[in-house]
Design a protein around this motif. Structure first.
Motif, PDB file in Angstrom:
ATOM      1  N   LYS A 116       0.843  -1.181   0.000  1.00 11.47           N
ATOM      2  CA  LYS A 116       0.000   0.000   0.000  1.00 11.47           C
ATOM      3  C   LYS A 116       0.890   1.247   0.000  1.00 11.47           C
ATOM      4  CE  LYS A 116      -3.627   0.092   2.652  1.00 11.47           C
ATOM      5  NZ  LYS A 116      -4.638   0.343   1.616  1.00 11.47           N
ATOM      6  N   SER A 117       0.311   2.376  -0.407  1.00 14.10           N
ATOM      7  CA  SER A 117       1.094   3.602  -0.553  1.00 14.10           C
ATOM      8  C   SER A 117       1.822   3.987   0.721  1.00 14.10           C
ATOM      9  CB  SER A 117       0.182   4.753  -0.998  1.00 14.10           C
ATOM     10  OG  SER A 117      -0.332   4.515  -2.285  1.00 14.10           O
ATOM     11  N   SER A 118       1.135   3.918   1.855  1.00 12.72           N
ATOM     12  CA  SER A 118       1.761   4.314   3.120  1.00 12.72           C
ATOM     13  C   SER A 118       2.924   3.397   3.485  1.00 12.72           C
ATOM     14  CB  SER A 118       0.724   4.310   4.247  1.00 12.72           C
ATOM     15  OG  SER A 118      -0.263   5.300   4.015  1.00 12.72           O
ATOM     16  N   THR A 119       2.829   2.136   3.099  1.00  8.11           N
ATOM     17  CA  THR A 119       3.913   1.184   3.356  1.00  8.11           C
ATOM     18  C   THR A 119       5.163   1.589   2.579  1.00  8.11           C
ATOM     19  OG1 THR A 119       2.241  -0.564   3.602  1.00  8.11           O
ATOM     20  CG2 THR A 119       4.530  -1.260   3.324  1.00  8.11           C
ATOM     21  N   GLY A 120       4.986   1.874   1.292  1.00 10.93           N
ATOM     22  CA  GLY A 120       6.116   2.254   0.464  1.00 10.93           C
ATOM     23  C   GLY A 120       6.764   3.549   0.904  1.00 10.93           C
ATOM     24  N   ARG A 121       5.958   4.514   1.329  1.00 17.21           N
ATOM     25  CA  ARG A 121       6.498   5.823   1.705  1.00 17.21           C
ATOM     26  C   ARG A 121       7.265   5.805   3.024  1.00 17.21           C
ATOM     27  NH1 ARG A 121       1.901  10.035  -0.638  1.00 17.21           N
ATOM     28  NH2 ARG A 121       1.380   8.679  -2.403  1.00 17.21           N
ATOM     29  N   LEU A 122       7.153   4.712   3.741  1.00 16.30           N
ATOM     30  CA  LEU A 122       7.954   4.531   4.950  1.00 16.30           C
ATOM     31  C   LEU A 122       9.159   3.627   4.690  1.00 16.30           C
ATOM     32  CD1 LEU A 122       5.184   4.152   7.675  1.00 16.30           C
ATOM     33  CD2 LEU A 122       6.742   6.075   7.348  1.00 16.30           C
ATOM     34  N   ASP A 123       9.404   3.307   3.420  1.00 17.10           N
ATOM     35  CA  ASP A 123      10.541   2.461   3.056  1.00 17.10           C
ATOM     36  C   ASP A 123      10.460   1.096   3.724  1.00 17.10           C
ATOM     37  OD1 ASP A 123      12.879   1.849   1.700  1.00 17.10           O
ATOM     38  OD2 ASP A 123      14.197   2.765   3.198  1.00 17.10           O
ATOM     39  N   ILE A 124       9.241   0.558   3.774  1.00 23.42           N
ATOM     40  CA  ILE A 124       9.040  -0.794   4.296  1.00 23.42           C
ATOM     41  C   ILE A 124       8.947  -1.730   3.096  1.00 23.42           C
ATOM     42  CG2 ILE A 124       7.607  -2.295   5.720  1.00 23.42           C
ATOM     43  CD1 ILE A 124       6.460   0.280   7.002  1.00 23.42           C
ATOM     44  N   PHE A 125       9.924  -2.570   2.945  1.00 25.98           N
ATOM     45  CA  PHE A 125       9.978  -3.494   1.819  1.00 25.98           C
ATOM     46  C   PHE A 125       9.122  -4.712   2.151  1.00 25.98           C
ATOM     47  CE2 PHE A 125      12.173  -6.898  -0.616  1.00 25.98           C
ATOM     48  CZ  PHE A 125      11.980  -6.375  -1.885  1.00 25.98           C
ATOM     49  N   THR A 126       8.080  -4.934   1.399  1.00 23.04           N
ATOM     50  CA  THR A 126       7.189  -6.061   1.655  1.00 23.04           C
ATOM     51  C   THR A 126       6.903  -6.815   0.370  1.00 23.04           C
ATOM     52  OG1 THR A 126       5.157  -4.799   1.291  1.00 23.04           O
ATOM     53  CG2 THR A 126       6.040  -4.806   3.534  1.00 23.04           C
ATOM     54  N   ARG A 127       6.686  -8.099   0.489  1.00 22.30           N
ATOM     55  CA  ARG A 127       6.266  -8.909  -0.666  1.00 22.30           C
ATOM     56  C   ARG A 127       5.574 -10.173  -0.170  1.00 22.30           C
ATOM     57  NH1 ARG A 127      12.345  -9.915  -3.126  1.00 22.30           N
ATOM     58  NH2 ARG A 127      13.273 -10.896  -1.300  1.00 22.30           N
TER      59      ARG A 127
END
Length: 386
Positions: A116-127
């Motif tokens: 989600k956008s908020s995840t990416g903007r916190l530099d949280i790498f998820t997959r």
């Protein structure tokens, strides 16, 4: 059931129907707030496992199903944590969390996931990892089973808890990607890109001659800013040392405690340092008509040795619903690799692809759905106050 003969991304009403039919299900009931115009939010379960490293559970002759017990047998798990009341995920460490949702897909439906956008903007790498599959963020046609989320906080230590959504799922059939000629045809009818003029100036659509396509639509980076003021902020860089960010808190943290603002310089250039994390914005404003969704290409070698986003999915209606100002800037989550990389205002920086929807969603992206970034400019995640 969904019409198997149609091609495209499944929309809001299809996803809602699949939840009712238990194609997508969870022990904790799926709520209406999880269903977006073209995606479904996936929630963290009650356990997190601190891993020694990342991994992929590929199929083998000896194994027909992946379980958490397999991780313990392979000595991958360092320890586990209960997320029911929240837990801390440390910066730079790898975690695996079984998600609440599981799927039982028809043989003609496959899935893709992204942060989600908020995840990416916190530099949280998820997959997302699925049971015995050789790729991340892909859910193969006909897959039945659980979903797991790999989480690596890169810039900030974070606090998460069960029920929090960091990723989203899209379902599709056929080959929905719009060709370059199709992009030009759509742009002639409903402009996909607008110049990001200052307030009070005419905001013109990018002309057909200016439109650059090659297996997608190219956009550029804005290092000039939207203000004539010489101190205009054109980006942010994550600070190396900061406190924990609780992802359940919205509008809570002072941006200055976590981010260094980057101001426009006389040459409208910026030197990106290797393995630093930056928030920048596009030079153009993008529009996603209701019949389409859009996605940024995660890495485009032609544009430089860097990653330009983590969360690059745009729902139908993104930048479309505002009648007074067409289009919305794209926020870029940038992490350079290997060498310093100098960029300049208007430099080609990333690419988006458009995909057809199977049907126009009955709900579009925007304020009515509580969308956090529907009128964004250069915007940090929703956790920060100004």
């Amino acid at each position: 059931m969904v019409d198997a003969k149609k091609t495209g991304i499944l929309s809001f009403q299809h996803l809602r129907a699949l939840v009712r039919q238990k194609v997508i299900r969870a022990d904790v009931p799926i709520t209406s707030r999880q269903i977006q115009p073209a995606s479904l939010d996936l929630r963290l379960g009650t356990k997190a496992y601190r891993l020694l490293s990342s991994f992929l559970p590929e199929p083998s002759d000896q194994q027909s199903q992946f379980t958490i017990e397999d991780l313990y047998r392979s000595d991958m798990v360092m320890y586990d944590m209960d997320l029911t009341n929240g837990a801390i995920l440390e910066k730079g460490h790898v975690y695996l969390v079984p998600l609440m949702e599981r799927v039982k897909l028809p043989k003609d439906i496959r899935g893709r996931t992204n942060p989600k956008s908020s995840t990416g903007r916190l530099d949280i790498f998820t997959r997302v990892v699925t049971d015995l599959h050789m790729g991340f963020d892909e859910i193969r046609s006909g897959y039945e089973g659980p979903l797991f989320l790999e989480i690596v906080p890169r810039s900030f230590t974070i606090r998460v808890q069960a029920g929090l959504a960091l990723n989203q799922l899209r379902l599709m059939s056929g080959k929905p990607m719009v060709s370059d000629s199709g992009l030009r045809a759509v742009h002639r009818k409903t402009p996909l890109l607008y110049h990001n003029g200052d307030s009070g100036k005419t905001d013109l659509a990018v002309s057909a001659k200016e439109l650059r396509v090659n297996n997608g639509l190219f956009l550029s980076v804005d290092l000039q800013g939207s203000s004539d003021h010489s101190e205009s902020i054109v980006g942010y860089r994550a600070k190396k040392n900061s406190h924990v960010i609780d992802l359940s808190l919205v509008g809570h943290y002072a941006a200055s405690d976590f981010w260094e603002p980057l101001k426009r310089n006389a040459t409208a250039t910026m030197l990106l340092e290797p393995e630093e994390f930056y928030i920048l914005a596009s030079k153009e404003r993008i529009q996603v008509p209701p019949s389409y969704s859009s996605e940024m290409v995660a890495y485009e070698a032609a544009c430089g040795e860097l990653r330009t986003h983590y969360a690059g999915f745009f729902d139908p209606g993104f930048g479309y619903a505002n009648s007074s100002r067409k289009g919305t800037q794209v926020v870029l989550e940038v992490r350079p690799h290997d060498v310093p990389f100098r960029i300049h205002d208007g430099q080609t920086f990333f690419k988006v692809v458009y995909e057809k929807m199977r049907d126009i969603p009955t709900q579009l992206y925007g304020s009515a759905l509580g969308s956090s970034y529907y009128q964004q400019g250069l915007t940090l995640s929703k956790h920060f106050k100004w």
